[in-house]
Design a protein around this motif. Structure first.
Motif, PDB file in Angstrom:
ATOM      1  N   MET A  52       0.827  -1.204   0.000  1.00  0.00           N
ATOM      2  CA  MET A  52       0.000   0.000   0.000  1.00  0.00           C
ATOM      3  C   MET A  52       0.865   1.259   0.000  1.00  0.00           C
ATOM      4  O   MET A  52       0.540   2.248  -0.674  1.00  0.00           O
ATOM      5  CB  MET A  52      -0.913  -0.008   1.234  1.00  0.00           C
ATOM      6  N   ALA A  53       1.966   1.235   0.747  1.00  0.00           N
ATOM      7  CA  ALA A  53       2.864   2.393   0.762  1.00  0.00           C
ATOM      8  C   ALA A  53       3.491   2.615  -0.611  1.00  0.00           C
ATOM      9  O   ALA A  53       3.637   3.765  -1.061  1.00  0.00           O
ATOM     10  CB  ALA A  53       3.958   2.187   1.807  1.00  0.00           C
ATOM     11  N   ARG A  54       3.834   1.544  -1.302  1.00  0.00           N
ATOM     12  CA  ARG A  54       4.400   1.687  -2.650  1.00  0.00           C
ATOM     13  C   ARG A  54       3.368   2.260  -3.619  1.00  0.00           C
ATOM     14  O   ARG A  54       3.680   3.121  -4.452  1.00  0.00           O
ATOM     15  CB  ARG A  54       4.894   0.326  -3.127  1.00  0.00           C
ATOM     16  N   THR A  55       2.124   1.808  -3.513  1.00  0.00           N
ATOM     17  CA  THR A  55       1.076   2.309  -4.396  1.00  0.00           C
ATOM     18  C   THR A  55       0.763   3.775  -4.093  1.00  0.00           C
ATOM     19  O   THR A  55       0.582   4.582  -5.018  1.00  0.00           O
ATOM     20  CB  THR A  55      -0.194   1.459  -4.228  1.00  0.00           C
ATOM     21  N   GLU A 105      -6.989  -6.277   0.585  1.00  0.00           N
ATOM     22  CA  GLU A 105      -7.564  -6.916   1.770  1.00  0.00           C
ATOM     23  C   GLU A 105      -8.341  -8.167   1.397  1.00  0.00           C
ATOM     24  O   GLU A 105      -8.287  -9.174   2.105  1.00  0.00           O
ATOM     25  CB  GLU A 105      -8.465  -5.920   2.498  1.00  0.00           C
ATOM     26  N   GLY A 106      -9.057  -8.136   0.278  1.00  0.00           N
ATOM     27  CA  GLY A 106      -9.778  -9.328  -0.184  1.00  0.00           C
ATOM     28  C   GLY A 106      -8.843 -10.450  -0.554  1.00  0.00           C
ATOM     29  O   GLY A 106      -9.096 -11.622  -0.243  1.00  0.00           O
ATOM     30  N   LYS A 107      -7.726 -10.133  -1.189  1.00  0.00           N
ATOM     31  CA  LYS A 107      -6.745 -11.167  -1.523  1.00  0.00           C
ATOM     32  C   LYS A 107      -6.135 -11.772  -0.275  1.00  0.00           C
ATOM     33  O   LYS A 107      -5.903 -12.974  -0.191  1.00  0.00           O
ATOM     34  CB  LYS A 107      -5.650 -10.570  -2.403  1.00  0.00           C
ATOM     35  N   ALA A 108      -5.871 -10.924   0.715  1.00  0.00           N
ATOM     36  CA  ALA A 108      -5.277 -11.433   1.946  1.00  0.00           C
ATOM     37  C   ALA A 108      -6.238 -12.385   2.653  1.00  0.00           C
ATOM     38  O   ALA A 108      -5.848 -13.453   3.128  1.00  0.00           O
ATOM     39  CB  ALA A 108      -4.901 -10.264   2.865  1.00  0.00           C
ATOM     40  N   ALA A 153     -10.035   1.561  -3.741  1.00  0.00           N
ATOM     41  CA  ALA A 153     -10.394   0.298  -4.407  1.00  0.00           C
ATOM     42  C   ALA A 153      -9.236  -0.687  -4.350  1.00  0.00           C
ATOM     43  O   ALA A 153      -9.437  -1.898  -4.148  1.00  0.00           O
ATOM     44  CB  ALA A 153     -10.786   0.579  -5.854  1.00  0.00           C
ATOM     45  N   ARG A 154      -8.030  -0.180  -4.521  1.00  0.00           N
ATOM     46  CA  ARG A 154      -6.843  -1.038  -4.437  1.00  0.00           C
ATOM     47  C   ARG A 154      -6.687  -1.614  -3.034  1.00  0.00           C
ATOM     48  O   ARG A 154      -6.309  -2.784  -2.859  1.00  0.00           O
ATOM     49  CB  ARG A 154      -5.607  -0.220  -4.806  1.00  0.00           C
ATOM     50  N   LEU A 192      -7.573   9.686  -8.024  1.00  0.00           N
ATOM     51  CA  LEU A 192      -6.532   8.784  -7.521  1.00  0.00           C
ATOM     52  C   LEU A 192      -6.879   8.247  -6.136  1.00  0.00           C
ATOM     53  O   LEU A 192      -6.571   7.095  -5.811  1.00  0.00           O
ATOM     54  CB  LEU A 192      -5.192   9.523  -7.466  1.00  0.00           C
ATOM     55  N   ARG A 193      -7.540   9.063  -5.337  1.00  0.00           N
ATOM     56  CA  ARG A 193      -7.971   8.612  -4.008  1.00  0.00           C
ATOM     57  C   ARG A 193      -8.973   7.465  -4.129  1.00  0.00           C
ATOM     58  O   ARG A 193      -8.892   6.474  -3.392  1.00  0.00           O
ATOM     59  CB  ARG A 193      -8.598   9.783  -3.247  1.00  0.00           C
ATOM     60  N   ALA A 194      -9.910   7.575  -5.045  1.00  0.00           N
ATOM     61  CA  ALA A 194     -10.889   6.507  -5.249  1.00  0.00           C
ATOM     62  C   ALA A 194     -10.202   5.229  -5.724  1.00  0.00           C
ATOM     63  O   ALA A 194     -10.535   4.123  -5.275  1.00  0.00           O
ATOM     64  CB  ALA A 194     -11.941   6.957  -6.262  1.00  0.00           C
ATOM     65  N   LYS A 195      -9.222   5.367  -6.623  1.00  0.00           N
ATOM     66  CA  LYS A 195      -8.488   4.186  -7.084  1.00  0.00           C
ATOM     67  C   LYS A 195      -7.703   3.536  -5.947  1.00  0.00           C
ATOM     68  O   LYS A 195      -7.616   2.308  -5.858  1.00  0.00           O
ATOM     69  CB  LYS A 195      -7.538   4.578  -8.218  1.00  0.00           C
ATOM     70  N   MET A 196      -7.133   4.358  -5.081  1.00  0.00           N
ATOM     71  CA  MET A 196      -6.350   3.820  -3.962  1.00  0.00           C
ATOM     72  C   MET A 196      -7.251   3.067  -2.985  1.00  0.00           C
ATOM     73  O   MET A 196      -6.866   2.019  -2.449  1.00  0.00           O
ATOM     74  CB  MET A 196      -5.626   4.948  -3.236  1.00  0.00           C
TER      75      MET A 196
END
Length: 525
Positions: free
Chosen positions: A360-363, A401-404, A395-396, A389-393
């Motif tokens: 998340m910090a890299r993104t 979190e879903g992948k985790a 969503a990312r 960009l905030r909305a994309k972040m």
């Protein structure tokens, strides 16, 4: 020798009448002591006037950066003939001289003697260039200097990042001072009312209560509803009645009140300063503010020195800004490098779980680099890119979190399925047909005619064992001497019984089997 001189009105090209005057640099100023002496030394050959302020500004900008502008290049190529190209051209700026020599292939000189010559020309410029009054020249110099200063400072009233840098540094200093003052006030007033330190945690509320209540004996009569909620006010009043603190004098309480006033005033000023910083960040870096917040954005700008310097940094550098010591320590000790610096305090990074904070910090650093460049170099106002960009972040973040969660669920599911497969084994079922009961293997007296073929392998095994036991016992008897008669009699009885068992087993077996077993017994013996 030719001399190139730059003025706010345009470029001037002079011809040196006597080059021998440059042999003594200290005496050059004497040749420009008067207008007549200056005219005898130099002669104006050509002059290129700037058409407007924009041309003058572009020419001066190129001169500051040491570049050859298009207007100057055209002027020199037009005015210099083939004969003049063989002569030496004196230029005041060394960088500009190198550019002219490289592009026009002219012999250019720029040294201390040239600087003295330029100083003399500047003192008599109004007499050397006719039709250019000194008052007009001074006005041109003033206007061009202001334009050049604005260019150097990137001046814009709405985009002065210096105010942000000073404000964030002052905000950090105020936080340190507030913590120090509040700790001192709690320790000082804690001698008189120690129980209130644990009840009231907020520094501003503690200072206001001390200022309002004074001595703890006044707690029951004091109205603290404007400072504290009802439940906490009741707890403070109850604790004041049974307090174990010491008594203090009026002078002590007066000094504590002064300290409480300082805490209240500094806290109020901090709130005002934070509002000012918030407004300045919204005006200067709206996209960055929308993405990481006011405080984190201001600290990034202050750490880089300016918004323009921050816009030149790549995303990988922005990610670890503020963690330089940890980075070099990790590189020196060959450990893992840090994943985040000042961006750790961003809300998007703080919401992420421990396992995905690095991603998340890299993104966030990648998107922040884009936002900073839009804020520093773009002409638009407002968070044009930051909201998207905030909305994309966000969503990312939900995706990570879903992948985790899915990876954790699949890992636990795989473990349960593996355990079931491990417990269920059909191939290794118990085969009762291959089982042999030991009770049937005991030697019994049977007739040869009554024995079946199924008992033969068992009896063969027993016969082998009896013969081996016989051989071992015979060896032991040879080594050990006879100790007593009783032991001899017992041994003889055992031998007789074993011989009888061997004879019965030999009768049952076929003749070829007897030969094989006899050979094996002999080998064992």
């Amino acid at each position: 020798m030719l001399v190139l001189f730059e003025t706010p009105a345009g470029y001037a090209l002079f011809k040196m009448k006597d080059e021998s005057k440059l042999d003594d640099p200290d005496a050059i100023f004497n040749y420009f002591a008067s207008a007549d002496a200056a005219n005898k030394t130099l002669k104006l050959k050509a002059f290129s006037k700037f058409e407007n302020t924009t041309d003058a500004m572009s020419a001066v900008t190129a001169l500051v950066e040491g570049k050859l502008s298009k207007g100057l290049k055209k002027f020199l190529t037009t005015e210099l003939s083939e004969l003049d190209l063989k002569e030496t051209l004196a230029v005041g700026d060394s960088k500009l001289a190198a550019s002219i020599a490289k592009k026009l292939e002219i012999n250019v000189v720029s040294d201390s003697t040239t600087l003295e010559l330029m100083r003399g020309i500047r003192s008599q410029i109004s007499t050397l260039i006719s039709g250019l009054p000194e008052s007009d020249m001074n006005a041109m110099v003033l206007g061009l200097s202001h334009s050049l200063s604005r260019y150097k400072l990137k001046f814009s009233p709405d985009k002065v990042d210096t105010m942000i840098i000073q404000a964030i540094h002052l905000l950090d200093d105020l936080d340190k001072e507030l913590n120090t003052y509040a700790m001192r006030a709690k320790e000082w007033y804690g001698w008189h009312f120690p129980e209130m330190t644990k009840l009231i945690v907020d520094n501003l509320a503690y200072a206001k209560v001390v200022k309002t209540m004074g001595f703890r004996s006044n707690a029951a009569e004091t109205d603290l509803s404007t400072v504290l909620p009802e439940e906490l006010e009741k707890e403070v009043k109850d604790a004041a009645e049974i307090s174990m603190g010491t008594e203090i004098s009026d002078e002590d309480l007066e000094n504590i009140h002064h300290l409480a006033d300082q805490i209240i005033s500094i806290t109020e000023y901090r709130v005002q300063l934070y509002d000012y910083l918030k407004n300045r960040m919204a005006a200067i870096a709206p996209n960055l503010t929308c993405l990481v917040g006011e405080l984190v954005g201001a600290r990034l700008i202050a750490h880089a020195g300016s918004l323009l310097n921050l816009s030149k940094q790549p995303a990988s550098t922005i990610q670890i800004l503020g963690a330089e010591k940890a980075l070099f320590r990790a590189l020196k000790s060959k450990h893992d490098t840090p994943k985040y610096g000042l961006l750790y305090h961003a809300s998007l990074v703080g919401q992420a779980g421990p396992k995905i904070k690095g991603k998340m910090a890299r993104t966030v650093a990648t998107k922040a680099a884009l936002s900073i460049r839009v804020d520093a170099l773009g002409e638009s106002e407002g968070p044009t890119v930051g909201i998207e960009l905030r909305a994309k972040m966000e969503a990312r973040l939900r995706q990570l979190e879903g992948k985790a969660k899915s990876s954790v669920g699949s890992a636990t599911k795989g473990k349960k399925d593996g355990q079931k497969k491990f417990e269920f084994k059909q191939a290794k079922s118990y085969n009762e047909a291959s089982d042999v009961a030991m009770a049937e293997a005991t030697p019994k007296k049977r007739k040869a005619a009554d024995d079946d073929e199924e008992d033969e392998p068992v009896k063969v095994k027993k016969s082998k064992k009896t013969k081996e036991a016989k051989a071992e016992e015979s060896d032991e008897e040879e080594e050990k001497p006879k100790k007593s008669k009783k032991s001899d009699e017992q041994g003889e009885k055992k031998k007789k019984k074993k011989k009888e068992a061997e004879e019965e087993a030999d009768q049952v077996e076929d003749k070829p089997k007897k030969k094989k077993k006899n050979s094996k017994a002999e080998d064992d013996e």
